[in-house]
Design a protein around this motif. Structure first.
Motif, PDB file in Angstrom:
ATOM      1  N   THR A   1       0.592 -16.458  33.891  1.00 42.59           N
ATOM      2  CA  THR A   1       0.393 -15.227  33.122  1.00 42.59           C
ATOM      3  C   THR A   1       1.730 -14.605  32.712  1.00 42.59           C
ATOM      4  OG1 THR A   1       0.153 -14.069  35.199  1.00 42.59           O
ATOM      5  CG2 THR A   1      -1.875 -14.584  34.016  1.00 42.59           C
ATOM      6  N   THR A   2       2.758 -14.757  33.556  1.00 44.33           N
ATOM      7  CA  THR A   2       4.037 -14.128  33.203  1.00 44.33           C
ATOM      8  C   THR A   2       4.900 -15.017  32.300  1.00 44.33           C
ATOM      9  OG1 THR A   2       4.872 -14.862  35.328  1.00 44.33           O
ATOM     10  CG2 THR A   2       4.225 -12.551  35.140  1.00 44.33           C
ATOM     11  N   ASN A   3       5.053 -16.305  32.664  1.00 44.64           N
ATOM     12  CA  ASN A   3       5.958 -17.157  31.900  1.00 44.64           C
ATOM     13  C   ASN A   3       5.402 -17.599  30.559  1.00 44.64           C
ATOM     14  OD1 ASN A   3       7.886 -17.082  33.866  1.00 44.64           O
ATOM     15  ND2 ASN A   3       7.087 -18.869  34.924  1.00 44.64           N
TER      16      ASN A   3
ATOM     17  N   PRO B   1       3.171 -14.844  25.311  1.00 45.93           N
ATOM     18  CA  PRO B   1       3.982 -14.872  24.099  1.00 45.93           C
ATOM     19  C   PRO B   1       4.898 -13.654  24.008  1.00 45.93           C
ATOM     20  CG  PRO B   1       1.644 -14.576  23.569  1.00 45.93           C
ATOM     21  CD  PRO B   1       1.747 -14.752  25.034  1.00 45.93           C
ATOM     22  N   ASP B   2       5.939 -13.773  23.181  1.00 45.14           N
ATOM     23  CA  ASP B   2       6.981 -12.747  23.119  1.00 45.14           C
ATOM     24  C   ASP B   2       6.484 -11.404  22.603  1.00 45.14           C
ATOM     25  OD1 ASP B   2       8.431 -14.896  23.832  1.00 45.14           O
ATOM     26  OD2 ASP B   2       9.256 -15.292  21.837  1.00 45.14           O
ATOM     27  N   PHE B   3       5.374 -11.431  21.855  1.00 43.35           N
ATOM     28  CA  PHE B   3       4.974 -10.180  21.201  1.00 43.35           C
ATOM     29  C   PHE B   3       4.204  -9.229  22.113  1.00 43.35           C
ATOM     30  CE2 PHE B   3       1.521 -13.185  20.201  1.00 43.35           C
ATOM     31  CZ  PHE B   3       0.425 -12.472  20.673  1.00 43.35           C
ATOM     32  N   LEU B   4       3.822  -9.689  23.308  1.00 45.78           N
ATOM     33  CA  LEU B   4       2.988  -8.848  24.168  1.00 45.78           C
ATOM     34  C   LEU B   4       3.600  -7.491  24.518  1.00 45.78           C
ATOM     35  CD1 LEU B   4       0.874 -10.914  26.713  1.00 45.78           C
ATOM     36  CD2 LEU B   4       0.227  -9.897  24.545  1.00 45.78           C
ATOM     37  N   PRO B   5       4.862  -7.425  24.951  1.00 43.61           N
ATOM     38  CA  PRO B   5       5.437  -6.113  25.282  1.00 43.61           C
ATOM     39  C   PRO B   5       5.453  -5.176  24.072  1.00 43.61           C
ATOM     40  CG  PRO B   5       6.839  -7.866  26.111  1.00 43.61           C
ATOM     41  CD  PRO B   5       5.798  -8.518  25.265  1.00 43.61           C
ATOM     42  N   ALA B   6       5.799  -5.717  22.883  1.00 49.03           N
ATOM     43  CA  ALA B   6       5.839  -4.905  21.670  1.00 49.03           C
ATOM     44  C   ALA B   6       4.445  -4.404  21.312  1.00 49.03           C
ATOM     45  CB  ALA B   6       6.421  -5.719  20.519  1.00 49.03           C
ATOM     46  N   LEU B   7       3.455  -5.304  21.459  1.00 50.71           N
ATOM     47  CA  LEU B   7       2.064  -4.932  21.172  1.00 50.71           C
ATOM     48  C   LEU B   7       1.623  -3.788  22.071  1.00 50.71           C
ATOM     49  CD1 LEU B   7      -0.701  -5.659  19.786  1.00 50.71           C
ATOM     50  CD2 LEU B   7      -1.111  -7.158  21.717  1.00 50.71           C
ATOM     51  N   GLN B   8       1.984  -3.927  23.350  1.00 51.81           N
ATOM     52  CA  GLN B   8       1.612  -2.903  24.322  1.00 51.81           C
ATOM     53  C   GLN B   8       2.242  -1.547  23.947  1.00 51.81           C
ATOM     54  OE1 GLN B   8       2.170  -4.154  28.323  1.00 51.81           O
ATOM     55  NE2 GLN B   8       1.312  -2.298  29.186  1.00 51.81           N
TER      56      GLN B   8
ATOM     57  N   ASP C   1       1.196   3.438  31.856  1.00 55.02           N
ATOM     58  CA  ASP C   1       0.482   2.615  32.830  1.00 55.02           C
ATOM     59  C   ASP C   1      -1.015   2.515  32.567  1.00 55.02           C
ATOM     60  OD1 ASP C   1       2.853   2.172  34.115  1.00 55.02           O
ATOM     61  OD2 ASP C   1       2.653   3.975  35.372  1.00 55.02           O
ATOM     62  N   ASP C   2      -1.500   3.277  31.591  1.00 57.13           N
ATOM     63  CA  ASP C   2      -2.937   3.276  31.335  1.00 57.13           C
ATOM     64  C   ASP C   2      -3.383   2.123  30.439  1.00 57.13           C
ATOM     65  OD1 ASP C   2      -3.217   5.522  32.871  1.00 57.13           O
ATOM     66  OD2 ASP C   2      -2.836   6.882  31.198  1.00 57.13           O
ATOM     67  N   ILE C   3      -2.424   1.419  29.865  1.00 56.41           N
ATOM     68  CA  ILE C   3      -2.782   0.302  28.982  1.00 56.41           C
ATOM     69  C   ILE C   3      -2.248  -1.008  29.554  1.00 56.41           C
ATOM     70  CG2 ILE C   3      -2.516  -0.701  26.691  1.00 56.41           C
ATOM     71  CD1 ILE C   3      -2.424   2.043  25.537  1.00 56.41           C
ATOM     72  N   LYS C   4      -3.159  -1.942  29.760  1.00 55.71           N
ATOM     73  CA  LYS C   4      -2.752  -3.260  30.259  1.00 55.71           C
ATOM     74  C   LYS C   4      -3.127  -4.309  29.219  1.00 55.71           C
ATOM     75  CE  LYS C   4      -2.078  -2.388  34.972  1.00 55.71           C
ATOM     76  NZ  LYS C   4      -1.627  -1.024  34.677  1.00 55.71           N
ATOM     77  N   VAL C   5      -2.134  -5.096  28.810  1.00 52.94           N
ATOM     78  CA  VAL C   5      -2.392  -6.161  27.846  1.00 52.94           C
ATOM     79  C   VAL C   5      -2.147  -7.497  28.528  1.00 52.94           C
ATOM     80  CG1 VAL C   5      -1.771  -7.111  25.603  1.00 52.94           C
ATOM     81  CG2 VAL C   5      -1.632  -4.666  25.968  1.00 52.94           C
TER      82      VAL C   5
ATOM     83  N   ILE D   1      -7.794 -15.692  25.416  1.00 52.92           N
ATOM     84  CA  ILE D   1      -8.453 -14.393  25.428  1.00 52.92           C
ATOM     85  C   ILE D   1      -7.399 -13.310  25.568  1.00 52.92           C
ATOM     86  CG2 ILE D   1     -10.110 -12.917  26.650  1.00 52.92           C
ATOM     87  CD1 ILE D   1     -11.335 -15.593  27.715  1.00 52.92           C
ATOM     88  N   LEU D   2      -7.350 -12.431  24.576  1.00 54.94           N
ATOM     89  CA  LEU D   2      -6.441 -11.291  24.644  1.00 54.94           C
ATOM     90  C   LEU D   2      -7.227 -10.125  25.221  1.00 54.94           C
ATOM     91  CD1 LEU D   2      -3.657 -10.042  23.891  1.00 54.94           C
ATOM     92  CD2 LEU D   2      -4.703  -9.335  21.753  1.00 54.94           C
ATOM     93  N   GLU D   3      -6.785  -9.697  26.385  1.00 52.92           N
ATOM     94  CA  GLU D   3      -7.523  -8.649  27.069  1.00 52.92           C
ATOM     95  C   GLU D   3      -6.696  -7.361  27.016  1.00 52.92           C
ATOM     96  OE1 GLU D   3      -9.304  -9.821  30.921  1.00 52.92           O
ATOM     97  OE2 GLU D   3      -8.501  -7.910  31.607  1.00 52.92           O
TER      98      GLU D   3
END
Lengths: 271, 86
Positions: free
Chosen positions: B31-33, B36-43, B59-63, B73-75
């Motif tokens: 899940t960590t490695n 994709p690179d865009f996850l932090p930006a999306l969050q 902390d209320d949003i988890k991607v 699956i993008l959760e």
């Protein structure tokens, strides 16, 4: 089309070069024109395992830099008619390898009518390892039934799925095969070693074969003869099975069940 | 049990320990490695947009991106603050 196969693992010392040597020899014995390339720039070893170390004149980097042509650098194997070895350079560092250079070499091999190109990856996840897997159509991930090797294999699978050309261009993914080496059915039976089923369950990659732990591998490398050529050796038979499965032939797994030595064997010894 | 195994000499099975440790660490590293690179930006952007309308914190949003067989699956999990009753 030449099919490019990378032999990789992440962790070092698990049997990548032994496997590259045996699989390329096995494919050549089946009549396919095969090349095996050592990607371990700086630490070449494939030439020793193939027994052609004294015939190395030019290497992969020489070809990439245009200092030699491919025909000059390819070494014809002494055991198989259709097998050619492209050694790694010993003197230069890994930055000498460029994606364009590797692509050029692979294209040229295809023009020369090669059916299979085996890329023997260096250990690690640095540039050399990534370069070896970049153009792969298929990957053989060599894993020992041991924690650090399994974890590193999972890392390299992640890199295959993100950094290979097939992944980047969104084509069909690289076809992955799991190969478990240095397997000891006795230790598995005694609960001391992960079974091949455990490893497969953890990595979720189809199994192409299990190579038993054997003294024969050292004997083979001592002589510079790929293990697949050994007579009356379980390792040789296991590698022949792997090549057959690679060519979509059905072969049951062998050397994975432990048989307790009978009373006679225990009394009189034996291997 | 330990007394029995003492007499019959059965050893603890280290292979099963190895399997358990590996299944945990591999699941975690996947899940960590492999994110994709865009996850932090999306969050970050999701937080910006949602916080325009609802009062949410970092902390209320988890991607999370999960892979099951051939489908990803993008959760996105957003915890909304309790609505103040009017």
């Amino acid at each position: 089309m030449a099919r490019v196969i990378v032999v990789t693992s992440g962790k070092g010392g698990v049997g990548k070069t032994t496997t590259s040597a045996s699989i390329s020899s096995g494919l050549a014995l089946r009549g396919f024109k095969t090349a095996v390339i050592d990607f371990d720039v700086g630490l070449r070893n494939l030439d020793l395992i193939m027994g052609c170390e004294r015939r190395v004149v030019y290497d992969l980097i020489n070809v990439v830099n245009g200092e030699a042509n491919l025909n000059q650098a390819l070494i014809k194997d002494k055991h198989c008619e259709n097998l050619f070895i492209l050694p790694a350079s010993q003197t230069r560092d890994k930055d000498a390898l460029s994606e364009e250079g590797v692509e050029k070499v692979l294209k040229e091999l295809e023009h020369m009518g090669f059916d299979y190109v085996i890329c023997d990856s260096p250990a690690g996840i640095e540039k050399g390892a990534v370069m070896a897997l970049t153009f792969a159509d298929e990957a053989i991930v060599v894993t020992n039934p041991e924690v650090s090797s399994v974890r590193d294999s999972d890392r390299i699978l992640g890199i295959l799925q993100s950094k290979s050309r097939r992944a980047i261009e969104g084509r069909d993914p690289v076809k992955e095969h799991l190969m478990v080496t240095r397997y000891s059915p006795k230790r598995v039976e005694e609960g001391e070693m992960l079974s091949y089923k455990d490893v497969q369950e953890l990595l979720r990659v189809p199994l192409i074969g299990v190579i038993p732990e054997s003294d024969d591998v050292l004997q083979a490398s001592n002589q510079g003869t790929p293990a697949i050529h050994l007579k009356d050796s379980d390792v040789a038979t296991a590698y022949q099975d792997v090549v057959a499965r690679f060519l979509d032939e059905d072969r049951p797994l062998r050397f994975v069940a432990y048989e307790k030595p009978g009373i006679l064997k225990r009394l009189f010894g034996g291997k | 049990m330990s007394l029995l195994s003492y007499f019959f000499g059965s050893k603890p099975k280290t292979a099963s320990v190895a399997k358990e440790r590996l299944s945990l660490i591999i699941a975690h590293e996947r899940t960590t490695n492999r994110a994709p690179d865009f996850l932090p930006a999306l969050q970050r952007e999701l937080i910006e947009v949602i916080s325009k309308y609802v009062n949410v914190g970092v902390d209320d949003i988890k991607v999370q991106l999960e892979k099951q067989d051939n489908c990803e699956i993008l959760e996105v999990n957003i915890t909304l603050p309790e609505q103040p009753t009017r």
